[in-house]
Design a protein around this motif. Structure first.
Motif, PDB file in Angstrom:
ATOM      1  N   TYR A  27       0.836  -1.206   0.000  1.00  0.00           N
ATOM      2  CA  TYR A  27       0.000   0.000   0.000  1.00  0.00           C
ATOM      3  C   TYR A  27       0.871   1.257   0.000  1.00  0.00           C
ATOM      4  O   TYR A  27       0.645   2.181  -0.781  1.00  0.00           O
ATOM      5  CB  TYR A  27      -0.913  -0.040   1.225  1.00  0.00           C
ATOM      6  CG  TYR A  27      -1.767   1.171   1.413  1.00  0.00           C
ATOM      7  CD1 TYR A  27      -2.821   1.446   0.543  1.00  0.00           C
ATOM      8  CD2 TYR A  27      -1.546   2.048   2.467  1.00  0.00           C
ATOM      9  CE1 TYR A  27      -3.611   2.555   0.717  1.00  0.00           C
ATOM     10  CE2 TYR A  27      -2.336   3.159   2.647  1.00  0.00           C
ATOM     11  CZ  TYR A  27      -3.365   3.404   1.777  1.00  0.00           C
ATOM     12  OH  TYR A  27      -4.147   4.509   1.946  1.00  0.00           O
TER      13      TYR A  27
ATOM     14  N   TRP B 116       1.307   4.110  -3.040  1.00  0.00           N
ATOM     15  CA  TRP B 116       1.147   5.548  -2.842  1.00  0.00           C
ATOM     16  C   TRP B 116       2.411   6.307  -3.260  1.00  0.00           C
ATOM     17  O   TRP B 116       2.326   7.403  -3.821  1.00  0.00           O
ATOM     18  CB  TRP B 116       0.789   5.876  -1.395  1.00  0.00           C
ATOM     19  CG  TRP B 116      -0.681   6.082  -1.225  1.00  0.00           C
ATOM     20  CD1 TRP B 116      -1.543   5.246  -0.611  1.00  0.00           C
ATOM     21  CD2 TRP B 116      -1.463   7.191  -1.697  1.00  0.00           C
ATOM     22  NE1 TRP B 116      -2.822   5.751  -0.676  1.00  0.00           N
ATOM     23  CE2 TRP B 116      -2.804   6.947  -1.332  1.00  0.00           C
ATOM     24  CE3 TRP B 116      -1.178   8.345  -2.394  1.00  0.00           C
ATOM     25  CZ2 TRP B 116      -3.834   7.820  -1.632  1.00  0.00           C
ATOM     26  CZ3 TRP B 116      -2.211   9.224  -2.693  1.00  0.00           C
ATOM     27  CH2 TRP B 116      -3.508   8.957  -2.320  1.00  0.00           C
TER      28      TRP B 116
ATOM     29  N   PRO C 139      -7.432  12.488  -1.125  1.00  0.00           N
ATOM     30  CA  PRO C 139      -7.710  11.053  -1.015  1.00  0.00           C
ATOM     31  C   PRO C 139      -9.117  10.772  -0.495  1.00  0.00           C
ATOM     32  O   PRO C 139      -9.773  11.645   0.076  1.00  0.00           O
ATOM     33  CB  PRO C 139      -6.672  10.588   0.001  1.00  0.00           C
ATOM     34  CG  PRO C 139      -6.528  11.763   0.904  1.00  0.00           C
ATOM     35  CD  PRO C 139      -6.721  12.986   0.032  1.00  0.00           C
TER      36      PRO C 139
ATOM     37  N   TYR D  26     -11.687   7.030   0.815  1.00  0.00           N
ATOM     38  CA  TYR D  26     -11.670   5.595   1.104  1.00  0.00           C
ATOM     39  C   TYR D  26     -11.951   4.784  -0.153  1.00  0.00           C
ATOM     40  O   TYR D  26     -12.907   5.045  -0.864  1.00  0.00           O
ATOM     41  CB  TYR D  26     -12.676   5.262   2.193  1.00  0.00           C
ATOM     42  CG  TYR D  26     -12.311   5.895   3.509  1.00  0.00           C
ATOM     43  CD1 TYR D  26     -11.298   5.347   4.282  1.00  0.00           C
ATOM     44  CD2 TYR D  26     -12.938   7.047   3.954  1.00  0.00           C
ATOM     45  CE1 TYR D  26     -10.928   5.935   5.473  1.00  0.00           C
ATOM     46  CE2 TYR D  26     -12.575   7.636   5.140  1.00  0.00           C
ATOM     47  CZ  TYR D  26     -11.560   7.082   5.905  1.00  0.00           C
ATOM     48  OH  TYR D  26     -11.196   7.676   7.076  1.00  0.00           O
ATOM     49  N   THR D  27     -11.114   3.770  -0.367  1.00  0.00           N
ATOM     50  CA  THR D  27     -11.241   2.922  -1.540  1.00  0.00           C
ATOM     51  C   THR D  27     -12.533   2.124  -1.502  1.00  0.00           C
ATOM     52  O   THR D  27     -13.228   1.996  -2.498  1.00  0.00           O
ATOM     53  CB  THR D  27     -10.040   1.971  -1.635  1.00  0.00           C
ATOM     54  OG1 THR D  27      -8.865   2.759  -1.647  1.00  0.00           O
ATOM     55  CG2 THR D  27     -10.090   1.134  -2.886  1.00  0.00           C
ATOM     56  N   ASN D  28     -12.839   1.596  -0.351  1.00  0.00           N
ATOM     57  CA  ASN D  28     -14.006   0.749  -0.191  1.00  0.00           C
ATOM     58  C   ASN D  28     -14.640   1.088   1.153  1.00  0.00           C
ATOM     59  O   ASN D  28     -13.948   1.488   2.087  1.00  0.00           O
ATOM     60  CB  ASN D  28     -13.561  -0.721  -0.227  1.00  0.00           C
ATOM     61  CG  ASN D  28     -14.698  -1.677  -0.398  1.00  0.00           C
ATOM     62  OD1 ASN D  28     -15.846  -1.341  -0.139  1.00  0.00           O
ATOM     63  ND2 ASN D  28     -14.380  -2.885  -0.824  1.00  0.00           N
TER      64      ASN D  28
ATOM     65  N   GLN E  30     -13.051  -1.049   3.955  1.00  0.00           N
ATOM     66  CA  GLN E  30     -11.601  -1.016   4.152  1.00  0.00           C
ATOM     67  C   GLN E  30     -11.166   0.355   4.631  1.00  0.00           C
ATOM     68  O   GLN E  30     -11.879   1.342   4.461  1.00  0.00           O
ATOM     69  CB  GLN E  30     -10.875  -1.361   2.859  1.00  0.00           C
ATOM     70  CG  GLN E  30     -11.081  -2.774   2.388  1.00  0.00           C
ATOM     71  CD  GLN E  30     -10.361  -3.037   1.074  1.00  0.00           C
ATOM     72  OE1 GLN E  30      -9.960  -2.097   0.394  1.00  0.00           O
ATOM     73  NE2 GLN E  30     -10.213  -4.295   0.731  1.00  0.00           N
TER      74      GLN E  30
ATOM     75  N   TYR F 105      -8.212   1.640   3.564  1.00  0.00           N
ATOM     76  CA  TYR F 105      -7.260   2.156   2.585  1.00  0.00           C
ATOM     77  C   TYR F 105      -7.815   3.395   1.884  1.00  0.00           C
ATOM     78  O   TYR F 105      -9.001   3.490   1.614  1.00  0.00           O
ATOM     79  CB  TYR F 105      -6.930   1.098   1.532  1.00  0.00           C
ATOM     80  CG  TYR F 105      -6.177  -0.089   2.071  1.00  0.00           C
ATOM     81  CD1 TYR F 105      -4.988   0.088   2.757  1.00  0.00           C
ATOM     82  CD2 TYR F 105      -6.648  -1.373   1.885  1.00  0.00           C
ATOM     83  CE1 TYR F 105      -4.280  -0.992   3.249  1.00  0.00           C
ATOM     84  CE2 TYR F 105      -5.953  -2.471   2.370  1.00  0.00           C
ATOM     85  CZ  TYR F 105      -4.771  -2.267   3.056  1.00  0.00           C
ATOM     86  OH  TYR F 105      -4.077  -3.336   3.545  1.00  0.00           O
TER      87      TYR F 105
ATOM     88  N   SER G 167      -7.411   6.072  -1.485  1.00  0.00           N
ATOM     89  CA  SER G 167      -6.984   6.181  -2.876  1.00  0.00           C
ATOM     90  C   SER G 167      -7.300   7.597  -3.347  1.00  0.00           C
ATOM     91  O   SER G 167      -8.065   8.308  -2.702  1.00  0.00           O
ATOM     92  CB  SER G 167      -7.738   5.176  -3.748  1.00  0.00           C
ATOM     93  OG  SER G 167      -7.426   3.860  -3.375  1.00  0.00           O
TER      94      SER G 167
ATOM     95  N   ILE H 237     -11.468   7.047  -7.580  1.00  0.00           N
ATOM     96  CA  ILE H 237     -12.587   6.332  -6.977  1.00  0.00           C
ATOM     97  C   ILE H 237     -13.900   6.823  -7.578  1.00  0.00           C
ATOM     98  O   ILE H 237     -14.782   6.031  -7.925  1.00  0.00           O
ATOM     99  CB  ILE H 237     -12.585   6.509  -5.450  1.00  0.00           C
ATOM    100  CG1 ILE H 237     -11.309   5.944  -4.853  1.00  0.00           C
ATOM    101  CG2 ILE H 237     -13.800   5.866  -4.815  1.00  0.00           C
ATOM    102  CD1 ILE H 237     -11.092   4.482  -5.121  1.00  0.00           C
TER     103      ILE H 237
ATOM    104  N   GLU I 162     -16.237   4.290  -9.762  1.00  0.00           N
ATOM    105  CA  GLU I 162     -17.566   3.984  -9.256  1.00  0.00           C
ATOM    106  C   GLU I 162     -18.653   4.568 -10.146  1.00  0.00           C
ATOM    107  O   GLU I 162     -19.706   3.969 -10.314  1.00  0.00           O
ATOM    108  CB  GLU I 162     -17.714   4.479  -7.822  1.00  0.00           C
ATOM    109  CG  GLU I 162     -16.922   3.637  -6.860  1.00  0.00           C
ATOM    110  CD  GLU I 162     -17.163   3.997  -5.416  1.00  0.00           C
ATOM    111  OE1 GLU I 162     -17.867   4.994  -5.148  1.00  0.00           O
ATOM    112  OE2 GLU I 162     -16.648   3.280  -4.555  1.00  0.00           O
TER     113      GLU I 162
END
Length: 120
Positions: A7, A11, A52, A54-56, A59, A61, A63, A68, A72
């Motif tokens: 990760y 980045w 940035p 949240y990716t999911n 999660q 993480y 991104s 994103i 999406e």
């Protein structure tokens, strides 16, 4: 699932690419004659690349928010775009708003500055 080292490495690669892209954008905007517009365009690109999100939802993480929002929006529909699109647009609006405040204060200070005396 990514390890924390992978990760961090992802980045670092992204930030290196973003710095190169910002440098190219900086160079491409040099010919713009209005300094205020030139700086505003540069700040917007920097904000879009570096905000940035949240990716999911399950999660922790992060991104780049624009990636994103695009992914999406394309794969899950227009409503899913706003999960990352809202903070992205809020960040860009904050950058533009603060930039306009700084430019306004700068304009007021320069407007009230006395003109230099002509050289003899």
């Amino acid at each position: 699932m990514m390890t924390s080292a992978e990760y961090l490495q992802a980045w670092l690669y992204y930030l290196l690419g973003a710095i190169l892209l910002i440098g190219c954008w900086w160079y491409a905007t040099r010919p713009i004659p209005w300094a205020e517009l030139r700086h505003l365009l540069r700040l917007v690109v920097i904000a879009v690349l570096l905000i940035p999100w949240y990716t999911n939802t399950q999660q922790e993480y992060l991104s780049p928010a624009f990636l994103i929002a695009i992914v999406e929006g394309l794969f899950e529909g227009g409503d899913a775009f706003w999960r990352a699109g809202t903070p992205l647009l809020a960040g860009v609006a904050a950058v533009v708003g603060l930039s306009l405040v700084v430019l306004g204060v700068r304009w007021l200070l320069l407007r009230n500055r006395p003109e230099p005396a002509p050289a003899a």
